[in-house]
Design a protein around this motif. Structure first.
Motif, PDB file in Angstrom:
ATOM      1  N   PHE A 112       0.891  -1.261  -0.035  1.00 22.99           N
ATOM      2  CA  PHE A 112      -0.001   0.097  -0.161  1.00 22.99           C
ATOM      3  C   PHE A 112       0.919   1.264   0.051  1.00 22.99           C
ATOM      4  N   GLY A 113       1.971   1.178   0.759  1.00 21.33           N
ATOM      5  CA  GLY A 113       2.847   2.256   0.815  1.00 21.33           C
ATOM      6  C   GLY A 113       3.451   2.641  -0.620  1.00 21.33           C
ATOM      7  N   ALA A 114       3.804   1.505  -1.234  1.00 18.66           N
ATOM      8  CA  ALA A 114       4.524   1.463  -2.480  1.00 18.66           C
ATOM      9  C   ALA A 114       3.560   2.191  -3.603  1.00 18.66           C
ATOM     10  N   ILE A 115       2.311   1.716  -3.403  1.00 18.22           N
ATOM     11  CA  ILE A 115       0.979   2.462  -4.562  1.00 18.22           C
ATOM     12  C   ILE A 115       0.917   3.995  -4.091  1.00 18.22           C
ATOM     13  N   ARG A 116       0.947   4.127  -2.988  1.00 15.13           N
ATOM     14  CA  ARG A 116       0.804   5.519  -2.506  1.00 15.13           C
ATOM     15  C   ARG A 116       2.139   6.453  -2.945  1.00 15.13           C
ATOM     16  N   SER A 117       3.205   5.656  -2.863  1.00 17.19           N
ATOM     17  CA  SER A 117       4.595   6.516  -3.130  1.00 17.19           C
ATOM     18  C   SER A 117       4.213   6.928  -5.041  1.00 17.19           C
ATOM     19  N   VAL A 118       3.759   5.987  -5.514  1.00 10.12           N
ATOM     20  CA  VAL A 118       3.521   6.539  -7.093  1.00 10.12           C
ATOM     21  C   VAL A 118       2.551   7.451  -7.135  1.00 10.12           C
ATOM     22  N   SER A 120       1.788   9.873  -4.841  1.00 11.18           N
ATOM     23  CA  SER A 120       2.603  11.027  -4.458  1.00 11.18           C
ATOM     24  C   SER A 120       3.568  11.529  -5.303  1.00 11.18           C
ATOM     25  N   ALA A 121       3.912  10.717  -6.452  1.00 17.45           N
ATOM     26  CA  ALA A 121       4.891  11.400  -7.345  1.00 17.45           C
ATOM     27  C   ALA A 121       4.423  12.749  -7.942  1.00 17.45           C
ATOM     28  N   ALA A 122       3.192  13.178  -7.693  1.00 19.40           N
ATOM     29  CA  ALA A 122       2.719  14.470  -8.038  1.00 19.40           C
ATOM     30  C   ALA A 122       3.325  15.351  -7.357  1.00 19.40           C
ATOM     31  N   SER A 123       3.818  15.065  -6.064  1.00 16.01           N
ATOM     32  CA  SER A 123       4.530  16.161  -5.244  1.00 16.01           C
ATOM     33  C   SER A 123       5.785  16.631  -6.035  1.00 16.01           C
ATOM     34  N   GLU A 124       6.269  16.064  -7.089  1.00 16.61           N
ATOM     35  CA  GLU A 124       7.569  16.422  -7.681  1.00 16.61           C
ATOM     36  C   GLU A 124       7.233  17.285  -8.941  1.00 16.61           C
ATOM     37  N   ILE A 125       5.718  17.504  -9.101  1.00 11.84           N
ATOM     38  CA  ILE A 125       5.581  18.701 -10.490  1.00 11.84           C
ATOM     39  C   ILE A 125       6.048  19.670 -10.159  1.00 11.84           C
ATOM     40  N   PRO A 126       5.853  20.399  -8.876  1.00 13.23           N
ATOM     41  CA  PRO A 126       6.574  21.823  -8.875  1.00 13.23           C
ATOM     42  C   PRO A 126       8.022  21.798  -9.128  1.00 13.23           C
ATOM     43  N   LEU A 127       8.806  20.740  -9.043  1.00 14.62           N
ATOM     44  CA  LEU A 127      10.041  20.632  -9.440  1.00 14.62           C
ATOM     45  C   LEU A 127      10.414  21.340 -10.890  1.00 14.62           C
ATOM     46  N   PHE A 128       9.438  20.896 -11.900  1.00 11.64           N
ATOM     47  CA  PHE A 128       9.607  21.379 -13.106  1.00 11.64           C
ATOM     48  C   PHE A 128       9.329  23.018 -12.908  1.00 11.64           C
ATOM     49  N   ALA A 129       8.527  23.461 -12.295  1.00 15.83           N
ATOM     50  CA  ALA A 129       8.225  24.882 -12.235  1.00 15.83           C
ATOM     51  C   ALA A 129       9.626  25.570 -11.869  1.00 15.83           C
ATOM     52  N   THR A 130      10.144  24.914 -10.481  1.00 18.97           N
ATOM     53  CA  THR A 130      11.462  25.497 -10.073  1.00 18.97           C
ATOM     54  C   THR A 130      12.451  25.554 -11.111  1.00 18.97           C
ATOM     55  N   ILE A 131      12.843  24.530 -11.972  1.00 20.50           N
ATOM     56  CA  ILE A 131      14.017  24.478 -12.847  1.00 20.50           C
ATOM     57  C   ILE A 131      13.524  25.515 -13.945  1.00 20.50           C
ATOM     58  N   PHE A 180       1.498  16.013   2.830  1.00 25.38           N
ATOM     59  CA  PHE A 180       1.613  15.116   1.580  1.00 25.38           C
ATOM     60  C   PHE A 180       2.380  13.805   1.956  1.00 25.38           C
ATOM     61  N   SER A 181       2.352  13.523   3.246  1.00 25.06           N
ATOM     62  CA  SER A 181       2.958  12.342   3.795  1.00 25.06           C
ATOM     63  C   SER A 181       2.240  11.122   3.672  1.00 25.06           C
ATOM     64  N   PRO A 255      -4.670  11.051  -0.687  1.00 24.50           N
ATOM     65  CA  PRO A 255      -4.011  10.864  -2.061  1.00 24.50           C
ATOM     66  C   PRO A 255      -4.296  11.922  -3.114  1.00 24.50           C
ATOM     67  N   PHE A 256      -5.802  11.534  -3.429  1.00 25.59           N
ATOM     68  CA  PHE A 256      -6.520  12.316  -4.573  1.00 25.59           C
ATOM     69  C   PHE A 256      -6.351  13.821  -4.319  1.00 25.59           C
ATOM     70  N   ASP A 257      -6.587  14.428  -3.065  1.00 24.97           N
ATOM     71  CA  ASP A 257      -6.307  15.628  -2.815  1.00 24.97           C
ATOM     72  C   ASP A 257      -4.964  16.284  -2.918  1.00 24.97           C
ATOM     73  N   ALA A 258      -4.046  15.321  -2.354  1.00 23.67           N
ATOM     74  CA  ALA A 258      -2.390  15.766  -2.469  1.00 23.67           C
ATOM     75  C   ALA A 258      -2.057  15.895  -3.950  1.00 23.67           C
ATOM     76  N   VAL A 259      -2.791  14.982  -5.066  1.00 21.34           N
ATOM     77  CA  VAL A 259      -2.448  15.347  -6.369  1.00 21.34           C
ATOM     78  C   VAL A 259      -2.973  16.524  -6.854  1.00 21.34           C
ATOM     79  N   ALA A 260      -4.254  16.535  -6.674  1.00 19.29           N
ATOM     80  CA  ALA A 260      -4.807  17.958  -7.092  1.00 19.29           C
ATOM     81  C   ALA A 260      -4.328  19.022  -6.657  1.00 19.29           C
ATOM     82  N   LEU A 261      -3.789  19.209  -5.403  1.00 21.45           N
ATOM     83  CA  LEU A 261      -3.490  20.411  -4.823  1.00 21.45           C
ATOM     84  C   LEU A 261      -1.902  20.870  -5.566  1.00 21.45           C
TER      85      LEU A 261
END
Length: 280
Positions: A112-118, A120-131, A180-181, A255-261
């Motif tokens: 379940f943790g592994a599935i949620r880690s996928v 939560s990969a949405a948390s990396e989206i702001p990385l592209f904005a930073t770059i 987001f944890s 998980p869904f709210d984290a991705v949306a935000l």
């Protein structure tokens, strides 16, 4: 190498203890002493260790070593003034190790943790904005060039505040007990780390201590600039305290709210970066 990494691990574990203490005090609890995470890591290092029968043995062990290795590499990227692209590649690799960590044990909680880690990969989206924002503002993606830019034009924390917010959210997404944890939610025990105990858990604590140290140091270098070591640690501590306050007051998102935000935040920052490019 050891003389550089060991202090970073020690400070990272101490930061984790401070983080827990601040959250506890805000929530009306005494909380553990700030050196508790150091004691935990030492305790796990000497506990009996074995590998579950359901585990994939090579991955179960190898994924811990990889976690330590990638954040050790990130440490050198940051403090050698390397490329942001390489640093952010480590962020993405971290998500892969989180996923592998959960799948390697065979535990349903780990899966379940592994599935949620996928998710939560949405948390990396702001990385592209930073770059993108960093390149638009400074004309470079090398950390050394960005710090030199700030010596001339002043801290980017002031001159490019929305980009700093994007990076801040990335760090927040990797903090324990944060909004987001979702990998650490109580209904899945310890999530992807449930079956890693003994020396394996000690190794993960070392990797995550390095992660926290590198993330905070990168934020200070990218948005404030090069500082004497004692001011560097003080600035990192201030950033940590602000993150701890947010974690204490903010409930964990689904998980869904984290991705949306995360997606909405990235969209807003994308508009800001496009406006910068047009004006530039």
């Amino acid at each position: 190498m050891i003389t550089q990494i060991l202090p970073a691990v020690f400070i990272g574990l101490l930061f984790h203890g401070i983080h827990r203490k601040i959250i506890a005090r805000i929530q009306g609890r005494p909380g553990p002493p700030i050196w508790q995470e150091i004691l935990h890591t030492l305790k796990f290092s000497f506990k009996q260790t074995w590998i579950p029968k359901t585990a994939s043995m090579p991955m179960f062990v190898f994924i811990v070593a990889v976690s330590i290795a990638i954040w050790t590499g990130a440490y050198y990227i940051v403090f050698s003034g390397g490329s942001l692209l390489l640093l952010f590649a480590v962020f993405m690799l971290h998500k892969i190790t989180e996923h592998g960590l959960g799948l390697s044990s065979g535990s349903p909680y780990g899966k379940f943790g592994a599935i949620r880690s996928v998710m939560s990969a949405a948390s990396e989206i702001p990385l592209f904005a930073t770059i993108a924002g960093m390149y638009v503002v400074t004309g470079s993606l090398m950390i050394s060039d960005i710090t030199r830019y700030q010596e001339i034009h002043g801290p980017l924390l002031i001159g490019a505040f929305p980009i700093a917010i994007a990076m801040y959210i990335v760090i927040l997404s990797k903090m324990h007990y944060g909004p987001f944890s979702i990998i650490e939610a109580k209904e899945i025990v310890s999530g992807n780390r449930t079956e890693h105990f003994g020396v394996w858990r000690a190794g993960l604590e070392v990797a995550y201590a390095l992660k926290t140290y590198v993330l905070l140091a990168a934020f200070v270098l990218l948005f404030i600039g090069v500082l004497p070591w004692y001011l560097m640690l003080f600035a990192m501590l201030i950033v940590l305290i602000s993150l701890s306050f947010i974690c204490a007051f903010t409930p964990m998102l689904s998980p869904f709210d984290a991705v949306a935000l995360q997606t909405v935040i990235t969209g807003i920052l994308t508009i800001y970066i496009i406006a910068l490019g047009v004006m530039g």
